[in-house]
Design a protein around this motif. Structure first.
Motif, mmCIF file in Angstrom:
data_model
loop_
_atom_site.group_PDB
_atom_site.id
_atom_site.type_symbol
_atom_site.label_atom_id
_atom_site.label_comp_id
_atom_site.label_asym_id
_atom_site.label_seq_id
_atom_site.Cartn_x
_atom_site.Cartn_y
_atom_site.Cartn_z
ATOM 1 N N THR A 1 -7.655 -33.541 -4.848
ATOM 2 C CA THR A 1 -8.565 -34.592 -5.291
ATOM 3 C C THR A 1 -9.576 -34.068 -6.295
ATOM 4 N N MET A 2 -10.082 -34.988 -7.126
ATOM 5 C CA MET A 2 -11.169 -34.638 -8.043
ATOM 6 C C MET A 2 -12.523 -34.854 -7.383
ATOM 7 N N HIS A 3 -12.521 -35.430 -6.192
ATOM 8 C CA HIS A 3 -13.773 -35.796 -5.524
ATOM 9 C C HIS A 3 -14.055 -34.884 -4.333
ATOM 10 N N SER A 4 -15.347 -34.662 -4.076
ATOM 11 C CA SER A 4 -15.709 -33.796 -2.954
ATOM 12 C C SER A 4 -16.832 -34.396 -2.112
ATOM 13 N N GLN B 1 -4.048 -30.126 6.647
ATOM 14 C CA GLN B 1 -4.205 -28.674 6.792
ATOM 15 C C GLN B 1 -4.937 -28.069 5.599
ATOM 16 N N GLY B 2 -4.961 -28.788 4.488
ATOM 17 C CA GLY B 2 -5.660 -28.291 3.308
ATOM 18 C C GLY B 2 -6.277 -29.415 2.507
ATOM 19 N N ILE B 3 -7.470 -29.167 1.948
ATOM 20 C CA ILE B 3 -8.089 -30.100 1.013
ATOM 21 C C ILE B 3 -8.561 -29.270 -0.176
ATOM 22 N N LEU B 4 -8.014 -29.567 -1.351
ATOM 23 C CA LEU B 4 -8.339 -28.805 -2.550
ATOM 24 C C LEU B 4 -8.993 -29.713 -3.573
ATOM 25 N N ASP C 1 -12.008 -26.922 -8.865
ATOM 26 C CA ASP C 1 -12.408 -25.549 -8.535
ATOM 27 C C ASP C 1 -11.267 -24.688 -8.015
ATOM 28 N N ILE C 2 -10.033 -25.047 -8.396
ATOM 29 C CA ILE C 2 -8.912 -24.170 -8.038
ATOM 30 C C ILE C 2 -8.177 -23.732 -9.304
ATOM 31 N N ASP C 3 -7.680 -22.512 -9.263
ATOM 32 C CA ASP C 3 -6.826 -22.011 -10.331
ATOM 33 C C ASP C 3 -5.464 -21.672 -9.738
ATOM 34 N N ILE C 4 -4.606 -21.056 -10.514
ATOM 35 C CA ILE C 4 -3.251 -20.757 -10.048
ATOM 36 C C ILE C 4 -3.270 -19.865 -8.817
ATOM 37 N N ASP C 5 -4.099 -18.833 -8.850
ATOM 38 C CA ASP C 5 -4.146 -17.890 -7.733
ATOM 39 C C ASP C 5 -4.622 -18.576 -6.456
ATOM 40 N N LYS D 1 -15.741 -26.302 -3.204
ATOM 41 C CA LYS D 1 -16.562 -27.511 -3.319
ATOM 42 C C LYS D 1 -16.472 -28.375 -2.064
ATOM 43 N N ILE D 2 -15.319 -28.361 -1.424
ATOM 44 C CA ILE D 2 -15.150 -29.124 -0.188
ATOM 45 C C ILE D 2 -16.023 -28.516 0.911
ATOM 46 N N VAL D 3 -16.005 -27.202 1.019
ATOM 47 C CA VAL D 3 -16.824 -26.511 2.017
ATOM 48 C C VAL D 3 -18.308 -26.775 1.766
ATOM 49 N N LYS D 4 -18.728 -26.673 0.495
ATOM 50 C CA LYS D 4 -20.135 -26.901 0.161
ATOM 51 C C LYS D 4 -20.556 -28.326 0.517
ATOM 52 N N SER D 5 -19.712 -29.285 0.239
ATOM 53 C CA SER D 5 -20.025 -30.675 0.534
ATOM 54 C C SER D 5 -20.237 -30.895 2.024
#
Length: 225
Positions: A99-102, A117-120, A124-128, A147-151
């Motif tokens: 998602t683009m939203h956090s 199991q995952g929210i990205l 704020d993510i790159d290939i790695d 950004k999800i954790v910070k939110s």
């Protein structure tokens, strides 16, 4: 003999879908053969999910973008609805939301209604990190991008009426810095810091009071830091 790992990737941008597939395809996953299914809208995704279930070869992992062209006929209007459909059709499927939203309210809904199991957060993510997230969730753990954790942490602070100074005090305590030395890091008097600590202990420890170590344990349990 390799076991097939069926992966559904849903995003309304073909180049994005192909990019995800290329990243995962270039990595070796011992004992597994990765098989990808693409969907560019809710209808395609709905058809793939139902067909996979009926064929006896359900998806093992699904990447779902939230903003998608809807499939009104089946009341599927977003990746959120697809996630709920997957949870009903294939409870064991590993779901990763993109998602683009956090916003904390959105993350709360995702966790309550889908429990992915995952929210990205795409920004704020790159290939790695994308590849690392895949490995973490496939190993049975949960992955939330920064950004999800910070939110989520910011929401906890809002719920407890804690401000930036409170946060700095808590951070210094978790770093092992003695209260008497915290004024060296924060522009507050020792008296103000002691008063803030007492208030936080009352709030976070439900009026039980306690020492600094107990406050730190309360912080970790709540997930503030």
């Amino acid at each position: 003999m390799h076991e097939d790992l069926n992966i559904l990737i849903v995003d309304d941008h073909p180049m994005t879908v192909n990019g995800y597939i290329n990243v995962l395809s270039e990595e070796k996953f011992e004992g597994y053969e990765l098989s990808f299914t693409r969907a560019l809208d809710c209808k395609q995704a709905y058809d793939h999910i139902t067909e996979a279930k009926d064929s006896g070869k359900p998806f093992d992992i699904a990447y779902l973008d939230l903003s998608l062209p809807p499939y009104a006929e089946k009341n599927i209007f977003s990746g959120m609805d697809l996630g709920k459909l997957l949870r009903e059709a294939t409870p064991d499927c590993i779901i990763i939301i993109l998602t683009m939203h956090s916003e904390a309210s959105l993350i709360d809904r995702l966790i309550k209604e889908i429990n992915p199991q995952g929210i990205l957060c795409k920004s704020d993510i790159d290939i790695d990190e994308f590849l690392n997230a895949f490995k973490i969730v496939f190993a049975g753990n949960t992955y939330l991008s920064s950004k999800i954790v910070k939110s989520l942490k910011d929401k906890v602070f809002d719920n407890y009426n804690l401000d930036s100074y409170d946060k700095q005090i808590l951070m210094r305590l978790t770093e092992g810095i003695l209260t008497a030395n915290i004024p060296n890091y924060i522009p507050l008097s020792l008296k103000d810091i002691e008063e803030r600590k007492a208030r936080m202990k009352n709030i976070l420890m439900q009026g039980r009071g306690g020492n600094d170590q107990e406050l730190i344990e309360a912080i970790k349990k709540i997930g503030i830091l």
